[in-house]
Motif scaffolding. Structure first.
Motif, PDB file in Angstrom:
ATOM      1  N   PHE A  94       0.872  -1.182   0.000  1.00  0.00           N
ATOM      2  CA  PHE A  94       0.000   0.000   0.000  1.00  0.00           C
ATOM      3  C   PHE A  94       0.904   1.225   0.000  1.00  0.00           C
ATOM      4  O   PHE A  94       2.027   1.183   0.521  1.00  0.00           O
ATOM      5  CB  PHE A  94      -1.016  -0.026   1.138  1.00  0.00           C
ATOM      6  CG  PHE A  94      -0.512   0.358   2.508  1.00  0.00           C
ATOM      7  CD1 PHE A  94       0.172  -0.548   3.292  1.00  0.00           C
ATOM      8  CD2 PHE A  94      -0.779   1.621   3.036  1.00  0.00           C
ATOM      9  CE1 PHE A  94       0.611  -0.207   4.572  1.00  0.00           C
ATOM     10  CE2 PHE A  94      -0.350   1.975   4.313  1.00  0.00           C
ATOM     11  CZ  PHE A  94       0.353   1.065   5.077  1.00  0.00           C
ATOM     12  N   ARG A  96      -0.699   4.602   0.033  1.00  0.00           N
ATOM     13  CA  ARG A  96      -1.433   5.745   0.581  1.00  0.00           C
ATOM     14  C   ARG A  96      -2.509   5.215   1.492  1.00  0.00           C
ATOM     15  O   ARG A  96      -2.901   4.038   1.410  1.00  0.00           O
ATOM     16  CB  ARG A  96      -2.020   6.622  -0.535  1.00  0.00           C
ATOM     17  CG  ARG A  96      -2.992   5.924  -1.463  1.00  0.00           C
ATOM     18  CD  ARG A  96      -3.389   6.801  -2.638  1.00  0.00           C
ATOM     19  NE  ARG A  96      -2.284   7.004  -3.549  1.00  0.00           N
ATOM     20  CZ  ARG A  96      -1.924   6.121  -4.492  1.00  0.00           C
ATOM     21  NH1 ARG A  96      -2.597   4.988  -4.651  1.00  0.00           N
ATOM     22  NH2 ARG A  96      -0.897   6.337  -5.279  1.00  0.00           N
ATOM     23  N   ALA A  97      -2.979   6.059   2.394  1.00  0.00           N
ATOM     24  CA  ALA A  97      -4.028   5.637   3.317  1.00  0.00           C
ATOM     25  C   ALA A  97      -4.705   6.875   3.873  1.00  0.00           C
ATOM     26  O   ALA A  97      -4.223   7.994   3.691  1.00  0.00           O
ATOM     27  CB  ALA A  97      -3.436   4.787   4.450  1.00  0.00           C
ATOM     28  N   GLY A  98      -5.820   6.664   4.566  1.00  0.00           N
ATOM     29  CA  GLY A  98      -6.584   7.795   5.087  1.00  0.00           C
ATOM     30  C   GLY A  98      -7.647   8.193   4.083  1.00  0.00           C
ATOM     31  O   GLY A  98      -7.999   7.412   3.201  1.00  0.00           O
ATOM     32  N   THR A 102     -11.653   6.680   6.382  1.00  0.00           N
ATOM     33  CA  THR A 102     -11.226   6.776   7.775  1.00  0.00           C
ATOM     34  C   THR A 102     -11.553   8.135   8.399  1.00  0.00           C
ATOM     35  O   THR A 102     -11.355   8.332   9.593  1.00  0.00           O
ATOM     36  CB  THR A 102      -9.699   6.574   7.885  1.00  0.00           C
ATOM     37  OG1 THR A 102      -9.060   7.572   7.087  1.00  0.00           O
ATOM     38  CG2 THR A 102      -9.281   5.200   7.388  1.00  0.00           C
ATOM     39  N   GLY A 103     -12.027   9.064   7.591  1.00  0.00           N
ATOM     40  CA  GLY A 103     -12.314  10.405   8.121  1.00  0.00           C
ATOM     41  C   GLY A 103     -11.050  11.120   8.571  1.00  0.00           C
ATOM     42  O   GLY A 103     -11.082  11.967   9.456  1.00  0.00           O
ATOM     43  N   SER A 104      -9.925  10.751   8.000  1.00  0.00           N
ATOM     44  CA  SER A 104      -8.657  11.414   8.339  1.00  0.00           C
ATOM     45  C   SER A 104      -7.990  11.861   7.045  1.00  0.00           C
ATOM     46  O   SER A 104      -8.382  11.426   5.965  1.00  0.00           O
ATOM     47  CB  SER A 104      -7.755  10.441   9.114  1.00  0.00           C
ATOM     48  OG  SER A 104      -7.464   9.313   8.323  1.00  0.00           O
ATOM     49  N   PRO A 105      -6.990  12.738   7.143  1.00  0.00           N
ATOM     50  CA  PRO A 105      -6.367  13.236   5.901  1.00  0.00           C
ATOM     51  C   PRO A 105      -5.782  12.091   5.076  1.00  0.00           C
ATOM     52  O   PRO A 105      -5.263  11.122   5.635  1.00  0.00           O
ATOM     53  CB  PRO A 105      -5.245  14.147   6.406  1.00  0.00           C
ATOM     54  CG  PRO A 105      -5.575  14.442   7.813  1.00  0.00           C
ATOM     55  CD  PRO A 105      -6.353  13.290   8.346  1.00  0.00           C
ATOM     56  N   LEU A 107      -3.013  10.409   3.191  1.00  0.00           N
ATOM     57  CA  LEU A 107      -1.559  10.505   3.288  1.00  0.00           C
ATOM     58  C   LEU A 107      -0.899   9.644   2.209  1.00  0.00           C
ATOM     59  O   LEU A 107      -1.363   8.544   1.930  1.00  0.00           O
ATOM     60  CB  LEU A 107      -1.085  10.032   4.670  1.00  0.00           C
ATOM     61  CG  LEU A 107      -1.547  10.851   5.877  1.00  0.00           C
ATOM     62  CD1 LEU A 107      -1.157  10.149   7.162  1.00  0.00           C
ATOM     63  CD2 LEU A 107      -0.974  12.260   5.834  1.00  0.00           C
TER      64      LEU A 107
ATOM     65  N   PRO B   8      -1.710  15.739  10.688  1.00  0.00           N
ATOM     66  CA  PRO B   8      -3.164  15.669  10.610  1.00  0.00           C
ATOM     67  C   PRO B   8      -3.788  15.430  11.980  1.00  0.00           C
ATOM     68  O   PRO B   8      -3.520  14.417  12.620  1.00  0.00           O
ATOM     69  CB  PRO B   8      -3.401  14.486   9.673  1.00  0.00           C
ATOM     70  CG  PRO B   8      -2.152  13.678   9.720  1.00  0.00           C
ATOM     71  CD  PRO B   8      -1.037  14.600  10.090  1.00  0.00           C
ATOM     72  N   GLY B  10      -6.793  14.777  12.787  1.00  0.00           N
ATOM     73  CA  GLY B  10      -7.787  13.705  12.891  1.00  0.00           C
ATOM     74  C   GLY B  10      -7.249  12.337  12.532  1.00  0.00           C
ATOM     75  O   GLY B  10      -8.008  11.401  12.355  1.00  0.00           O
ATOM     76  N   ALA B  11      -5.924  12.219  12.385  1.00  0.00           N
ATOM     77  CA  ALA B  11      -5.365  10.931  11.968  1.00  0.00           C
ATOM     78  C   ALA B  11      -5.627   9.874  13.020  1.00  0.00           C
ATOM     79  O   ALA B  11      -5.489  10.124  14.209  1.00  0.00           O
ATOM     80  CB  ALA B  11      -3.877  11.076  11.735  1.00  0.00           C
ATOM     81  N   PRO B  12      -6.017   8.689  12.597  1.00  0.00           N
ATOM     82  CA  PRO B  12      -6.318   7.648  13.559  1.00  0.00           C
ATOM     83  C   PRO B  12      -5.047   7.163  14.233  1.00  0.00           C
ATOM     84  O   PRO B  12      -4.019   7.028  13.601  1.00  0.00           O
ATOM     85  CB  PRO B  12      -6.927   6.540  12.703  1.00  0.00           C
ATOM     86  CG  PRO B  12      -6.449   6.792  11.332  1.00  0.00           C
ATOM     87  CD  PRO B  12      -6.194   8.255  11.225  1.00  0.00           C
ATOM     88  N   ALA B  44      -4.120   3.410   7.832  1.00  0.00           N
ATOM     89  CA  ALA B  44      -4.031   4.853   8.086  1.00  0.00           C
ATOM     90  C   ALA B  44      -3.294   5.113   9.399  1.00  0.00           C
ATOM     91  O   ALA B  44      -2.508   6.066   9.499  1.00  0.00           O
ATOM     92  CB  ALA B  44      -5.424   5.470   8.119  1.00  0.00           C
TER      93      ALA B  44
END
Lengths: 278, 178
Positions: A94, A96-98, A102-105, A107, B8, B10-12, B44
């Protein structure tokens, strides 16, 4: 599986040297570095000479949680067509993620990261591979990556995970023996065990690359000569089945053409010293 | 350097399978969606720790995460040096260590050129704040780096002559595309 022979990674820094290197049957190009309408002259010369060119993607992130983006798959397909390639390759990773899920930026890693070897991951990856296969005009082969970080909740060994992917999707494998060596040194994963578990008949080709040991960590730099332990893993693989193709990856700190030629000869010797060699 | 501002918020940062319980009920609804949701949160959380400096997710070896973080930052430094070779030229030996410090807590700004520009701005801010270990630029380095940033962000002085104005406009368009 289509016979490829001995190849080398095409890089603009060594493109003119490739014209003079003897015994190059094929090259691999980083898909993202190629613009279908503007194939570099040196690559065009190789194509005109009948040298096979295989596009090798690095930014698809097929091991990500999201379904692969149609435009990324279309871009790969376009490069396959432009190069007349018999197959296309990417990584089990992988990148990229978010974002929305996930409701996060969102990345970007900027490099390849390992997927957890879990049932969840296998299920997602298998579906992503099938989506990719549907969009690509030629067979897809996926590469095992090297990583420094390990997921804590792996349910499969690397070999078992690759075998499952092949079983579920019919995907082909690009086995990077330098990555197997890297994961041996850095994560204690035995290359022999991986080679025992994975279906060698699914191998499309093999990557070989050099690296360097620093502070007890193996760095798969693609900027140093190929070392004996990496060649040993190649030898182990060849003792099971000689792969249809082998490719030397060199990305930086390029040696003179004579040195590259000698390195290719060393790799050829490993291929021919095994009892199964053709 | 205000490094936390761009991490970020809100990053988990939860463990590797935070949604295992809640996702269970929807698993039957649609194929891989539940597995995708769990995988998304896990990936994430790891990536955020690697590129944005958020806490290491549960179960991971923090030393390994630090090594991987460093390797990603190193790779980004190499890419930046390739698309903006002026930066290592201006900053000399200080380029790589300062870029790596920056990259470990500032996720990529999207695209290598924007990344290079964000880094250069952060480097100048660091140089201005007294007591910052990264604030060790020479006067000449500050001047050159400021000029480098200004050339890429404008407003540039209005070039005289029609041809020069056209050339400047073309350059500006090219930098937007790049």
């Amino acid at each position: 599986m289509e016979h490829l022979g001995m190849g080398i990674g095409w890089r603009s820094e060594i493109d003119t040297a490739l014209d003079r290197l003897p015994g190059i049957d094929w090259v691999e190009v980083v898909a993202e570095n190629i613009c279908p309408g503007h194939i570099p002259d040196s690559l065009r010369r190789l194509l005109d000479r009948g040298v096979t060119v295989v596009p090798h993607g690095v930014s698809l992130g097929i091991g990500g949680a999201e379904r692969p983006a149609p435009q990324r798959l279309a871009a790969l397909a376009e490069r396959v067509e432009a190069l007349g390639a018999p197959l296309v390759t990417e990584h089990i990773a992988f990148v990229r993620a978010g974002g929305e899920m996930t409701g996060s930026p969102l990345l970007e890693a900027g490099h390849l990261l390992p997927v957890p070897r879990t049932r969840d991951s296998l299920e997602v990856l298998a579906e992503n591979i099938r989506i990719a296969q549907d969009c690509l005009p030629v067979p897809l082969a996926l590469e095992n990556i090297a990583a420094l970080v390990s997921w804590p909740d792996n349910e499969y060994s690397e070999g078992e995970f690759l075998a499952e992917l092949v079983e579920r999707t019919g995907v082909r494998l690009l086995i990077d023996v330098a990555n197997l060596h890297t994961n041996h040194v850095n994560r204690g994963e035995d290359p022999a065990a991986a080679l025992d578990a994975l279906p060698v008949e699914a191998i499309a080709y093999v990557h070989v690359a050099g690296g360097v040991m620093r502070d007890g960590v193996w760095h798969d730099t693609h900027a140093h000569p190929v070392t004996e332990p990496v060649l040993d893993v190649l030898g182990q693989l060849c003792s099971k089945a000689v792969p249809p193709g082998v490719l030397l990856e060199r990305d930086d700190n390029f040696p003179p053409p004579a040195e590259l030629a000698a390195e290719l000869d060393t790799i050829r010797r490993v291929l021919t010293r095994t009892p199964q060699a053709a | 350097m205000n490094v936390s501002a761009s991490a970020p918020a809100g990053a988990p940062t939860a463990n590797t399978a935070p949604a295992a319980g809640s996702a269970h009920s929807s698993a039957a609804a649609s194929g891989t969606d539940a597995a995708r949701q769990r995988l998304a949160l896990a990936q994430a959380a790891l990536l955020s720790a690697l590129v944005a400096g958020t806490p290491v997710p549960q179960g991971f070896d923090p030393a390994r995460v630090r090594l991987q973080t460093r390797a990603l930052a190193d790779k980004r430094a190499s890419v930046t040096a390739k698309v903006a070779p002026e930066l290592p030229r201006i900053l000399g030996d200080g380029f790589r260590p300062s870029f790596i410090r920056y990259a470990q807590v500032n996720p990529s700004a999207g695209g290598a050129r924007r990344d290079a520009l964000s880094f250069a701005r952060a480097r100048l801010r660091a140089a201005e704040s007294s007591g910052d270990p990264a604030g060790d630029l020479t006067r000449q380095q500050r001047c050159e780096l400021t000029a480098w940033v200004r050339e890429r962000t404008g407003p540039a002085p209005r070039p005289r002559g029609r041809l020069r104005r056209l050339a400047a406009a073309a350059r500006a368009r090219a930098s937007v595309l790049g």
